[in-house]
Write an enzyme that holds these catalytic residues in place. Structure first.
Site, PDB file in Angstrom:
ATOM      1  N   ASP A 186       0.882  -1.168   0.000  1.00  0.00           N
ATOM      2  CA  ASP A 186       0.000   0.000   0.000  1.00  0.00           C
ATOM      3  C   ASP A 186       0.919   1.216   0.000  1.00  0.00           C
ATOM      4  O   ASP A 186       1.553   1.522   1.000  1.00  0.00           O
ATOM      5  CB  ASP A 186      -0.890  -0.019   1.249  1.00  0.00           C
TER       6      ASP A 186
ATOM      7  N   LYS B 150       2.883  11.174  -3.583  1.00  0.00           N
ATOM      8  CA  LYS B 150       1.874  10.460  -4.373  1.00  0.00           C
ATOM      9  C   LYS B 150       0.967  11.425  -5.141  1.00  0.00           C
ATOM     10  O   LYS B 150       0.470  11.110  -6.219  1.00  0.00           O
ATOM     11  CB  LYS B 150       1.039   9.597  -3.429  1.00  0.00           C
TER      12      LYS B 150
ATOM     13  N   GLU C  31      -7.252   0.532  -4.633  1.00  0.00           N
ATOM     14  CA  GLU C  31      -7.272   0.489  -3.162  1.00  0.00           C
ATOM     15  C   GLU C  31      -8.595  -0.031  -2.592  1.00  0.00           C
ATOM     16  O   GLU C  31      -8.581  -0.900  -1.710  1.00  0.00           O
ATOM     17  CB  GLU C  31      -6.935   1.875  -2.589  1.00  0.00           C
TER      18      GLU C  31
ATOM     19  N   ASP D 171     -12.847   5.691   2.639  1.00  0.00           N
ATOM     20  CA  ASP D 171     -11.411   5.746   2.974  1.00  0.00           C
ATOM     21  C   ASP D 171     -11.002   7.163   3.354  1.00  0.00           C
ATOM     22  O   ASP D 171     -10.877   8.037   2.499  1.00  0.00           O
ATOM     23  CB  ASP D 171     -10.612   5.253   1.752  1.00  0.00           C
TER      24      ASP D 171
HETATM   25  P1  ADP Z   1      -2.947   7.415   3.711  1.00  0.00           P
HETATM   26  O1  ADP Z   1      -3.783   6.323   3.140  1.00  0.00           O
HETATM   27  O2  ADP Z   1      -3.459   8.786   3.365  1.00  0.00           O
HETATM   28  O3  ADP Z   1      -1.499   7.246   3.450  1.00  0.00           O
HETATM   29  P2  ADP Z   1      -3.534   6.410   6.428  1.00  0.00           P
HETATM   30  O4  ADP Z   1      -4.674   5.562   6.048  1.00  0.00           O
HETATM   31  O5  ADP Z   1      -2.346   5.763   6.989  1.00  0.00           O
HETATM   32  O6  ADP Z   1      -3.093   7.404   5.273  1.00  0.00           O
HETATM   33  O7  ADP Z   1      -4.098   7.493   7.469  1.00  0.00           O
HETATM   34  C1  ADP Z   1      -3.277   8.406   8.081  1.00  0.00           C
HETATM   35  C2  ADP Z   1      -4.127   9.271   8.979  1.00  0.00           C
HETATM   36  O8  ADP Z   1      -4.715   8.449   9.979  1.00  0.00           O
HETATM   37  C3  ADP Z   1      -3.336  10.357   9.699  1.00  0.00           C
HETATM   38  O9  ADP Z   1      -4.043  11.581   9.639  1.00  0.00           O
HETATM   39  C4  ADP Z   1      -3.293   9.837  11.120  1.00  0.00           C
HETATM   40  O10 ADP Z   1      -3.239  10.892  12.067  1.00  0.00           O
HETATM   41  C5  ADP Z   1      -4.616   9.106  11.214  1.00  0.00           C
HETATM   42  N1  ADP Z   1      -4.636   8.128  12.296  1.00  0.00           N
HETATM   43  C6  ADP Z   1      -3.801   7.086  12.502  1.00  0.00           C
HETATM   44  N2  ADP Z   1      -4.089   6.454  13.664  1.00  0.00           N
HETATM   45  C7  ADP Z   1      -5.146   7.123  14.200  1.00  0.00           C
HETATM   46  C8  ADP Z   1      -5.904   6.988  15.407  1.00  0.00           C
HETATM   47  N3  ADP Z   1      -5.617   6.056  16.312  1.00  0.00           N
HETATM   48  N4  ADP Z   1      -6.913   7.867  15.632  1.00  0.00           N
HETATM   49  C9  ADP Z   1      -7.193   8.846  14.744  1.00  0.00           C
HETATM   50  N5  ADP Z   1      -6.507   9.028  13.603  1.00  0.00           N
HETATM   51  C10 ADP Z   1      -5.495   8.183  13.331  1.00  0.00           C
HETATM   52 MG    MG Z   2      -4.557   4.884   2.105  1.00  0.00          MG
END
Ligand code: ADP
Ligand code: MG
Length: 619
Positions: free
Chosen positions: A21, A86, A184, A207
């Site tokens: 991912d 990205k 995704e 998402d």
């Molecule tokens: P992406 O797909 O955009 O790369 P992710 O799916 O990894 O990102 O999401 C990242 C986001 O999730 C960030 O804003 C992070 O702060 C938030 N996040 C991660 N863990 C938690 C949590 N326990 N509670 C709330 N938000 C979270």
């Molecule tokens: Mg993502």
């Protein structure tokens, strides 16, 4: 008699295609290992690699840093630290507003854009992504202890051809043959096991990541997921919530947002992120920043309801996008069979509530939302590399094989009549907080309750203690062509295995015993089902009652006496039903209590929102 189908992965040797991912904010990598999909942790134990690269100055004989190490350099050398690359993949130009989000100038080149880190260094988005992919590849190679050259990489469903090709090129630059570019939402649907739903099932994938929101509506047809519609906002995500909370903290600290020094902003943003993450699980969090303004420290308590109120206007922006996607899909809301939540931000209770409200159904939250896409990529990699199972028809399992799960229930892993050799795995988690080990009781039989089946053996698997649902224990059953059952339990965090071998017992059962077991299971089918429903309902009550008591104790004074009476009466009804051993009555009572407390939760959020608006002087 119906047997419960486990989510299982009957994939043979699949080590060689990793799943990735490649996210805007975070990236993950894994592979199917010994039958089940696993995400790999780096040397610091983290399965999540921030999609950040730091490029040392020219002349420094240092490799670029990736992930958390790069993140730490952002404060020191922002211009050399690239995040969110990205967003640039496969694009020829971006609006000035978006370009301003990058720490260095973006310059045009014949085949796309360049990140101009210095006069001498101009990198393509593929170069930067390749560096991240290289790091992920190394994490996988360390975990699997072998060279990896093939991968499945995920991209948003709305990515066009140029963006997909750029992603593929980035993989090649990192030494990986990209076997498949996977959408995704499709990956997420695979991770949730939705490919096992009926033909023409419709699934919504919501998402909410760090900087982007995507909503996709999929339909399963002819065994593949078709994207019916997508919508989203490339500038909406957890980052916005971080900023909202940070600016709230600035106000609490009596610091003027406009004139505050950058370090103060950075410190409070950091604190906000930590608070936000904790508040997905805790009701309250105390922010503590030593020496925020020179000599003075800052302390302030934030509640989940306060954060919900701050996040609400941001998360609410997903509503109209979801409506658009539903309308574009030409489906009625009620036709959507399942809603799954993906992206780290959907860990927030307020996000889950809003998603449930939008779709009029409880979303499926059985997977870790920030791992689902990667897990799906891993499963796809496993499927692609699975050698065709041209198994010689040797024998079948005469009775189902499984293990006991919480509440004394039988969980089937290899159903009766499975052709051997066979292999299937399932992931389990801890049912109570603080648990440090899981007893694996290997069972054989057709009855719903573990105690009515035969025990073939047992062993224990240890793991790190943590909150409920924290552990990830993979249990794999494999029966070889000789009928020998090997049960492997693995803590997927530490990769520690426990193995139990059972000779022939799994296959050599005399016909009479098999017949007796099967006829018993038919005789008792009704009682068994009742017992199962009762046990499941009782586990739910055991969870609900203390949670309700706790909520009442904390916020009872926010509710009207009528509301309290309703909740109390519903809780009483559950307690009364627990005395009856009537499964239907208990299930109903649980449902009523659920509904009664839903109202209480909504009131809480409303109230907290009002308070926050008042504090800001808006009301
Ligand atoms: P992406 O797909 O955009 O790369 P992710 O799916 O990894 O990102 O999401 C990242 C986001 O999730 C960030 O804003 C992070 O702060 C938030 N996040 C991660 N863990 C938690 C949590 N326990 N509670 C709330 N938000 C979270
Ligand atoms: Mg993502």
């Amino acid at each position: 008699m119906s047997l419960r189908k486990p989510i299982h992965f009957t994939i043979s040797d699949t080590r060689d295609i990793i799943g990735i991912d490649l996210g805007t904010t975070n990236s993950l990598v894994g592979a199917v290992d010994a039958g089940f999909p696993i995400l790999f942790a780096d040397s610091s134990g983290s399965r999540i690699t921030p999609s950040v690269v730091y490029y040392p100055a020219e002349g420094e004989a240092r490799e670029p840093l990736v992930g958390s190490a790069a993140m730490r350099m952002r404060a020191v050398e922002p211009g050399r630290t690239i995040t969110s690359v990205k967003r640039l993949m496969g694009r020829r130009n971006v609006p000035a507003e978006e370009a301003a989000m990058f720490p260095c100038p973006l310059t045009p080149a014949a085949d796309g854009l360049r990140l101009q880190i210095s006069d001498a260094t101009a990198l393509s988005p593929e170069d930067v992504s390749a560096t991240i992919l290289g790091r992920l590849r190394a994490i996988a190679e360390e975990a699997l202890e072998k060279e990896i050259t093939r991968a499945v990489i995920t991209v948003p469903a709305y990515f066009n051809d140029a963006q997909r090709s750029a992603t593929k090129r980035a993989g090649e630059l990192a030494g990986l043959t990209v076997e498949r570019i996977l959408n995704e939402p499709t990956a997420a649907a695979l991770a949730y096991g939705l490919d096992k739903l009926g033909e023409h099932s419709k699934v919504a994938v919501y998402d909410l990541g760090g900087g982007t929101f995507d909503i996709s509506i999929l339909e399963l047809s002819d065994g593949v997921f078709q994207v019916l519609s997508t919508a989203g906002d490339t500038r909406l995500g957890g980052d916005d919530i971080d900023r909202a909370l940070a600016s709230y903290l600035l106000k609490q600290a009596n610091v003027d947002e406009q004139t505050a020094a950058p370090e103060i902003h950075a410190k409070l943003l950091d604190a906000a992120i930590r608070a936000k993450h904790s508040l997905s699980y805790a009701n309250e969090y105390t922010v503590n920043v030593p020496f925020l303004t020179g000599s003075e420290s800052f302390e302030c308590t934030v509640t989940q309801a306060q954060l919900a109120a701050l996040a609400m206007p941001i998360v609410d922006r997903t509503r109209s996008l979801c409506h658009r996607a539903i309308s574009d899909s030409k489906l009625e809301l009620t036709e959507i069979d399942r809603v799954v939540l993906v992206g780290g931000s959907t860990r927030m209770p307020v996000v889950r509530e809003i998603a449930a409200e939008i779709f009029g159904q409880e979303p499926d939250i059985s997977q870790n939302p920030d791992e689902a896409v990667a897990l799906g990529a891993v499963i796809q990699g496993g499927i692609l590399s699975g050698k065709t199972q041209n198994v010689i028809l040797l024998d079948v399992t005469p009775l189902s094989l499984g293990i006991e799960t919480f509440g004394g229930l039988m969980n089937i892993i290899l159903p009766r009549n499975t052709t051997i050799p066979a292999k299937a795995g399932e992931l389990f988690t801890n049912a109570v907080a603080g648990q440090e080990a899981m007893k694996i009781r290997v069972l054989q039989g057709e009855r719903e309750m573990a105690k009515d089946n035969w025990e073939l053996g047992q062993f224990e698997i240890q793991f790190e203690s943590g909150p409920k649902g924290h552990a990830r224990v993979g249990v794999e059953f494999s029966i070889d062509a000789n009928g020998i059952l090997t049960v492997l339990g693995r803590d997927t965090k530490t990769h520690k295995d426990e193995i139990l071998q059972i000779d022939h017992a799994a296959v050599d059962v005399n016909d009479e015993a098999v017949e007796a077991m099967i006829s018993e299971s038919i005789d008792y089918a009704f009682d068994d089902m009742n017992e199962r429903v009762w046990t499941e309902a009782k586990m739910k009550s055991d969870e609900l009652l203390p949670a309700v008591d706790n909520a009442l104790a904390q916020v009872g004074d926010l509710l009207t006496s009528e509301d309290i009476a309703t909740v109390r009466a519903a809780a009483e009804a559950v307690r009364a039903a627990l005395e009856t051993h009537d499964a239907r009555q208990l299930k109903e009572a649980n449902q009523n209590l659920d509904t009664a407390t839903e109202h209480m939760a909504a009131l809480l959020v409303e109230k907290a929102m009002e308070e926050s608006l008042k504090r800001k002087g808006i009301l």
